[in-house]
Design a protein around this motif. Structure first.
Motif, PDB file in Angstrom:
ATOM      1  N   TRP A 149     -20.134 -13.547  51.979  1.00 44.19           N
ATOM      2  CA  TRP A 149     -18.791 -13.214  51.469  1.00 44.19           C
ATOM      3  C   TRP A 149     -17.689 -13.975  52.208  1.00 44.19           C
ATOM      4  O   TRP A 149     -16.801 -14.573  51.587  1.00 44.19           O
ATOM      5  N   GLU A 150     -17.775 -13.988  53.539  1.00 41.59           N
ATOM      6  CA  GLU A 150     -16.725 -14.584  54.378  1.00 41.59           C
ATOM      7  C   GLU A 150     -16.621 -16.099  54.177  1.00 41.59           C
ATOM      8  O   GLU A 150     -15.601 -16.701  54.509  1.00 41.59           O
ATOM      9  N   THR A 151     -17.678 -16.718  53.662  1.00 39.50           N
ATOM     10  CA  THR A 151     -17.698 -18.181  53.536  1.00 39.50           C
ATOM     11  C   THR A 151     -17.240 -18.654  52.157  1.00 39.50           C
ATOM     12  O   THR A 151     -17.164 -19.857  51.910  1.00 39.50           O
ATOM     13  N   LEU A 152     -16.981 -17.715  51.253  1.00 41.84           N
ATOM     14  CA  LEU A 152     -16.692 -18.083  49.859  1.00 41.84           C
ATOM     15  C   LEU A 152     -15.212 -18.305  49.605  1.00 41.84           C
ATOM     16  O   LEU A 152     -14.358 -17.780  50.330  1.00 41.84           O
ATOM     17  N   ARG A 153     -14.919 -19.000  48.546  1.00 37.23           N
ATOM     18  CA  ARG A 153     -13.538 -19.091  48.072  1.00 37.23           C
ATOM     19  C   ARG A 153     -13.111 -17.665  47.698  1.00 37.23           C
ATOM     20  O   ARG A 153     -13.774 -17.004  46.903  1.00 37.23           O
ATOM     21  N   PRO A 154     -12.003 -17.190  48.300  1.00 35.95           N
ATOM     22  CA  PRO A 154     -11.630 -15.785  48.067  1.00 35.95           C
ATOM     23  C   PRO A 154     -11.409 -15.471  46.580  1.00 35.95           C
ATOM     24  O   PRO A 154     -11.008 -16.345  45.821  1.00 35.95           O
ATOM     25  N   VAL A 155     -11.699 -14.241  46.198  1.00 34.38           N
ATOM     26  CA  VAL A 155     -11.494 -13.840  44.789  1.00 34.38           C
ATOM     27  C   VAL A 155      -9.999 -13.806  44.470  1.00 34.38           C
ATOM     28  O   VAL A 155      -9.168 -13.569  45.351  1.00 34.38           O
ATOM     29  N   ASN A 156      -9.679 -14.038  43.215  1.00 33.81           N
ATOM     30  CA  ASN A 156      -8.264 -13.980  42.804  1.00 33.81           C
ATOM     31  C   ASN A 156      -8.040 -12.848  41.794  1.00 33.81           C
ATOM     32  O   ASN A 156      -8.985 -12.221  41.328  1.00 33.81           O
ATOM     33  N   GLU A 157      -6.770 -12.656  41.452  1.00 30.47           N
ATOM     34  CA  GLU A 157      -6.421 -11.498  40.637  1.00 30.47           C
ATOM     35  C   GLU A 157      -7.044 -11.549  39.232  1.00 30.47           C
ATOM     36  O   GLU A 157      -7.472 -10.518  38.700  1.00 30.47           O
ATOM     37  N   ALA A 181     -23.013 -19.274  44.209  1.00 30.82           N
ATOM     38  CA  ALA A 181     -21.891 -20.136  43.849  1.00 30.82           C
ATOM     39  C   ALA A 181     -20.914 -20.252  45.012  1.00 30.82           C
ATOM     40  O   ALA A 181     -21.116 -19.671  46.080  1.00 30.82           O
ATOM     41  N   ARG A 182     -19.828 -21.025  44.772  1.00 29.73           N
ATOM     42  CA  ARG A 182     -18.803 -21.190  45.822  1.00 29.73           C
ATOM     43  C   ARG A 182     -17.797 -20.049  45.780  1.00 29.73           C
ATOM     44  O   ARG A 182     -17.051 -19.834  46.734  1.00 29.73           O
ATOM     45  N   SER A 183     -17.723 -19.374  44.661  1.00 27.48           N
ATOM     46  CA  SER A 183     -16.843 -18.213  44.517  1.00 27.48           C
ATOM     47  C   SER A 183     -17.734 -17.007  44.249  1.00 27.48           C
ATOM     48  O   SER A 183     -18.815 -17.149  43.665  1.00 27.48           O
ATOM     49  N   ALA A 184     -17.278 -15.820  44.653  1.00 33.21           N
ATOM     50  CA  ALA A 184     -18.089 -14.607  44.490  1.00 33.21           C
ATOM     51  C   ALA A 184     -18.439 -14.404  43.024  1.00 33.21           C
ATOM     52  O   ALA A 184     -19.596 -14.163  42.660  1.00 33.21           O
ATOM     53  N   MET A 185     -17.447 -14.521  42.164  1.00 34.92           N
ATOM     54  CA  MET A 185     -17.627 -14.178  40.756  1.00 34.92           C
ATOM     55  C   MET A 185     -18.667 -15.034  40.047  1.00 34.92           C
ATOM     56  O   MET A 185     -19.271 -14.587  39.084  1.00 34.92           O
ATOM     57  N   PRO A 209     -28.307 -24.331  37.915  1.00 38.58           N
ATOM     58  CA  PRO A 209     -27.540 -24.169  39.154  1.00 38.58           C
ATOM     59  C   PRO A 209     -26.284 -23.328  38.901  1.00 38.58           C
ATOM     60  O   PRO A 209     -25.969 -23.024  37.749  1.00 38.58           O
ATOM     61  N   PRO A 210     -25.563 -22.965  39.966  1.00 42.50           N
ATOM     62  CA  PRO A 210     -24.310 -22.230  39.764  1.00 42.50           C
ATOM     63  C   PRO A 210     -23.327 -23.066  38.947  1.00 42.50           C
ATOM     64  O   PRO A 210     -23.363 -24.293  38.991  1.00 42.50           O
ATOM     65  N   ILE A 211     -22.463 -22.372  38.225  1.00 43.02           N
ATOM     66  CA  ILE A 211     -21.403 -23.057  37.491  1.00 43.02           C
ATOM     67  C   ILE A 211     -20.087 -22.530  38.042  1.00 43.02           C
ATOM     68  O   ILE A 211     -19.688 -21.391  37.763  1.00 43.02           O
ATOM     69  N   ASP A 212     -19.452 -23.342  38.870  1.00 42.39           N
ATOM     70  CA  ASP A 212     -18.184 -22.925  39.469  1.00 42.39           C
ATOM     71  C   ASP A 212     -17.009 -23.487  38.683  1.00 42.39           C
ATOM     72  O   ASP A 212     -17.176 -24.376  37.841  1.00 42.39           O
ATOM     73  N   ALA A 213     -15.824 -22.978  38.967  1.00 45.83           N
ATOM     74  CA  ALA A 213     -14.607 -23.562  38.394  1.00 45.83           C
ATOM     75  C   ALA A 213     -14.467 -24.980  38.966  1.00 45.83           C
ATOM     76  O   ALA A 213     -14.795 -25.210  40.142  1.00 45.83           O
ATOM     77  N   PRO A 214     -13.979 -25.921  38.132  1.00 40.45           N
ATOM     78  CA  PRO A 214     -13.903 -27.331  38.574  1.00 40.45           C
ATOM     79  C   PRO A 214     -13.228 -27.476  39.943  1.00 40.45           C
ATOM     80  O   PRO A 214     -13.708 -28.237  40.796  1.00 40.45           O
ATOM     81  N   GLU A 215     -12.155 -26.729  40.189  1.00 40.57           N
ATOM     82  CA  GLU A 215     -11.406 -26.890  41.445  1.00 40.57           C
ATOM     83  C   GLU A 215     -12.146 -26.340  42.661  1.00 40.57           C
ATOM     84  O   GLU A 215     -11.718 -26.546  43.799  1.00 40.57           O
ATOM     85  N   ASP A 216     -13.275 -25.668  42.446  1.00 38.18           N
ATOM     86  CA  ASP A 216     -13.995 -25.063  43.582  1.00 38.18           C
ATOM     87  C   ASP A 216     -15.167 -25.908  44.084  1.00 38.18           C
ATOM     88  O   ASP A 216     -15.776 -25.559  45.102  1.00 38.18           O
ATOM     89  N   TYR A 217     -15.474 -26.986  43.383  1.00 34.48           N
ATOM     90  CA  TYR A 217     -16.710 -27.711  43.732  1.00 34.48           C
ATOM     91  C   TYR A 217     -16.700 -28.316  45.136  1.00 34.48           C
ATOM     92  O   TYR A 217     -17.744 -28.595  45.698  1.00 34.48           O
ATOM     93  N   ASN A 218     -15.501 -28.470  45.708  1.00 35.84           N
ATOM     94  CA  ASN A 218     -15.465 -28.997  47.072  1.00 35.84           C
ATOM     95  C   ASN A 218     -15.367 -27.921  48.145  1.00 35.84           C
ATOM     96  O   ASN A 218     -15.206 -28.230  49.323  1.00 35.84           O
ATOM     97  N   TRP A 219     -15.404 -26.682  47.763  1.00 31.44           N
ATOM     98  CA  TRP A 219     -15.347 -25.608  48.765  1.00 31.44           C
ATOM     99  C   TRP A 219     -16.542 -25.763  49.718  1.00 31.44           C
ATOM    100  O   TRP A 219     -17.674 -25.938  49.268  1.00 31.44           O
TER     101      TRP A 219
END
Ligand SMILES: Cc1cc2nc3c(=O)[nH]c(=O)nc-3n(C[C@H](O)[C@H](O)[C@H](O)COP(=O)(O)OP(=O)(O)OC[C@H]3O[C@@H](n4cnc5c(N)ncnc54)[C@H](O)[C@@H]3O)c2cc1C
Ligand SMILES: Cc1cc2nc3c(=O)[nH]c(=O)nc-3n(C[C@H](O)[C@H](O)[C@H](O)COP(=O)(O)OP(=O)(O)OC[C@H]3O[C@@H](n4cnc5c(N)ncnc54)[C@H](O)[C@@H]3O)c2cc1C
Ligand code: HEM
Ligand code: HEM
Lengths: 215, 215
Positions: A138-146, B94-98, B170-180
């Protein structure tokens, strides 16, 4: 935390020797599994949806798109859902066909889902879910947004009406069959997490995520 | 055998890109799994029962004690049950939780169960079930008797209203997150049959039963 989960609905009639209503035992099986099957109805038709779940204390949680059936249906139209969590542990090979069976751990839960509405609480639950799936991630991920918080429906039921059923033993044949000349025993099912497969588009090298204890 | 299984009930609305209505694909998943979850109702209450299943041609079969809910209920009081067969194949990190998810193969079936009444046909189905669980074993067992045939309820639904959903990527992240800066990828879940555990009361030595291809 170890009161009985037995109610008229959750009372096991078939094979009561395999039953338990102990909350600790139910929680251990819930925690050992990543997925459950949520049963609900809509206009009299039953639906069963495979879903990932997690637990905090006395509550059993799941999530989906806020408009998905398994999080929206029983909120719009309150209903006592039935959820089963099962882990297949082995094949039981007897001397007679009928005494073949499986070893398993299984929990059936009943409850009217309630929605987790509050934003901060939803995010806290997301973290608990991630902590189950990959501790420390969790701590390493891009934070969730609204937008993500709003798009996600989180619901829960209290673990208070449920039953455990489990089998963990050799075949049980009729006494007169024990000398039948065929191998008898259990073939255990083993599960483990394999070699992590890095996203092919990822160039930089990072340590792979930690897999869970649950399956 | 490859007509579409799509109906208004089985039409996937959420994530239709993951859906298929191809009977061959549905049958392949059904055959790869040992267990399913049968959803039904009784007096308006939904129940979900984990159950082993098998298939012959266009029909999906299961069995239980002839008085068990999942074989007696929908016969006494005909109802379109909903059955899900799911295999969890991996965790998607993925790079984001969601955008975390699971890779899976899943089939949802609908149908009004019909009972297999005829004794010879029941025994033929028992053999097909055993052939799935351990090929070649049926012939080595103590033959079934009439009491056992009577005690066992066998039911089936036709595979004609169903949907397949699967994820294998593989995970499918939002385009802007691929460099996280975090590892992303899939951790595959592996299953295999472990070392056979001979029934401790068995003295003579026999070759262990063959495990199935299904899990
Ligand atoms: C192991 C596993 C874990 C999952 N975990 C989650 C989770 O945690 N959160 C989440 O949102 N989703 C999860 N899913 C997907 C979930 O099963 C549903 O597809 C999703 O919730 C949408 O359901 P719905 O009823 O709103 O879809 P709808 O598209 O409205 O359902 C319409 C029809 O589509 C078909 N259908 C729907 N789901 C499936 C399915 N899984 N397999 C075959 N046919 C289907 C059925 O015929 C259904 O009647 C998981 C799936 C699997 C296999
Ligand atoms: C992996 C797996 C495969 C199985 N395969 C088969 C099969 O092929 N044939 C078969 O006859 N049985 C099978 N079972 C057992 C099956 O799930 C039911 O327990 C059995 O069919 C009796 O169901 P019933 O509704 O008639 O029982 P009842 O005793 O009348 O059910 C009453 C209450 O007992 C509880 N209960 C029933 N079953 C379970 C359960 N599995 N876990 C937790 N609580 C439960 C529920 O609260 C239910 O409301 C399997 C179980 C597992 C876990
Ligand atoms: C093919 C011949 C078989 C016959 C005639 C048969 C018959 C039965 C009957 C009558 C029951 C009900 C027991 C009760 O509730 O009192 C039952 C339960 C069950 N059967 Fe079978 N069976 C057969 C094969 C199998 C096989 C091959 C498997 C597994 C792969 C299996 C798995 C089970 C399971 C898991 C239960 C539930 C028992 C429990 O809850 O612990 N059966 N079977
Ligand atoms: C914790 C933060 C998370 C959020 C905010 C979140 C949000 C969502 C949302 C909104 C959907 C609906 C997608 C749609 O139907 O359009 C969804 C689906 C799903 N989620 Fe999550 N999720 C999270 C974590 C997870 C995790 C950790 C897992 C798995 C372990 C997971 C598994 C799934 C699955 C399997 C689906 C269904 C997708 C499909 O059918 O292919 N989610 N999630």
């Amino acid at each position: 935390m170890s009161q009985s989960l037995e109610t008229p609905l959750s009372k096991v009639k078939r094979g009561p020797n395999r039953a338990s209503y102990d909350k600790k035992q139910a929680c251990a099986i819930i925690d050992a599994a990543l997925m459950c099957h949520v049963g609900q109805t809509k206009d009299g038709q039953v639906f069963v949806t495979p879903t990932c779940h997690w637990r905090e204390g006395d509550y059993f949680y799941w999530h989906a798109h806020s408009k998905a059936r398994n999080v929206k249906g029983p909120i719009d139209d309150p209903e006592k859902v039935c959820i089963n969590v099962s882990l297949l542990d082995g094949l039981v090979m007897a001397r007679s066909a009928m005494h073949h069976s499986v070893n398993y751990r299984s929990v059936t839960l009943f409850g009217v889902p309630e929605r987790v509405e509050e934003q901060d609480e939803k995010v806290r639950q997301f973290k608990l879910f991630l902590d189950k799936v990959s501790p420390g991630r969790w701590e390493t991920l891009r934070p969730v947004n609204e937008t993500e918080i709003k798009a996600t429906g989180v619901v829960r039921i209290k673990i208070e009406e449920a039953s455990v059923k489990f089998r963990a033993e050799p075949p049980i044949d009729a006494p007169e069959d024990y000398n039948w000349p065929v191998w008898a025993g259990v073939i255990p099912l083993e599960r483990h997490w394999g070699t992590p497969q890095t996203d092919p588009v990822q160039q930089q090298i990072f340590a792979p995520a930690k897999p869970p204890e649950a399956f």
